[in-house]
Write a protein that holds these residues in place. Sequence first.
Motif, PDB file in Angstrom:
ATOM      1  N   LEU A 182       0.652  -1.419  -0.198  1.00  8.89           N
ATOM      2  CA  LEU A 182       0.451  -0.158  -0.056  1.00  8.89           C
ATOM      3  C   LEU A 182       1.028   1.384   0.111  1.00  8.89           C
ATOM      4  N   ASN A 183       1.983   1.440   0.317  1.00  9.75           N
ATOM      5  CA  ASN A 183       3.069   2.234   0.671  1.00  9.75           C
ATOM      6  C   ASN A 183       4.276   2.511   0.068  1.00  9.75           C
ATOM      7  N   CYS A 184       4.034   1.595  -1.181  1.00 15.43           N
ATOM      8  CA  CYS A 184       5.071   0.908  -1.842  1.00 15.43           C
ATOM      9  C   CYS A 184       6.124   1.772  -1.406  1.00 15.43           C
ATOM     10  N   ASP A 185       6.581   0.722   0.197  1.00 18.47           N
ATOM     11  CA  ASP A 185       7.948   0.722   0.521  1.00 18.47           C
ATOM     12  C   ASP A 185       9.258  -0.187   0.064  1.00 18.47           C
ATOM     13  N   ILE A 186       9.576   0.173  -0.996  1.00 18.23           N
ATOM     14  CA  ILE A 186      10.422  -0.381  -1.871  1.00 18.23           C
ATOM     15  C   ILE A 186      11.814  -0.964  -0.556  1.00 18.23           C
TER      16      ILE A 186
END
Length: 175
Positions: A115-119
């Motif tokens: 959801l947060n695009c936490d790469i």
Amino acid sequence: MGLRYAHGLILIVTLASILGVSMANKDWGSKSNNTGWGWGWGWGYNHPINETKEGPNKIIVGGSENWHFGFNYSDWAFQNAPFYFNDTLVFKYDPPSNTTFPHSVYLFPDFWSYLNCDIKRAKMVANPTQGGGDGFEFVLKRWKPHYFACGERNGFHCKNGGMRFMVVPLFRWHY
């Protein structure tokens, strides 16, 4: 108390997503149940849900659009569901050049990271050079949500370019 609520909400959203993706079969609800009642639920002994004619499929992510910035892959995944065990997702994208931005394929460990695009919490499964030619192939071997995204530009392609989607592979059933 707030943390418990957040975890509960994430669990509910995840389960709803899994159910939604698994029910996205285009034939769901469109067949009679072969009992003569014709309720249209498709739940008879002869329904097409979770049934494929052959073994695993090779699916090009994005279809003819391939893997690129500005395409909504969540919609694509929903429209092309269901996906099954041992299906192969093929990511095709141009190698980096002076005229194209590079792309990659990352796999998120959980729904929150997705959801947060936490790469930072994701794992690169294909680098920018692996999408050329026949593309990078990823086989769906586990019954769990798979959260995919492009990790380039520190998640910008994921956040702003629509380059993310999730799939939950289903079992193939043959009657």
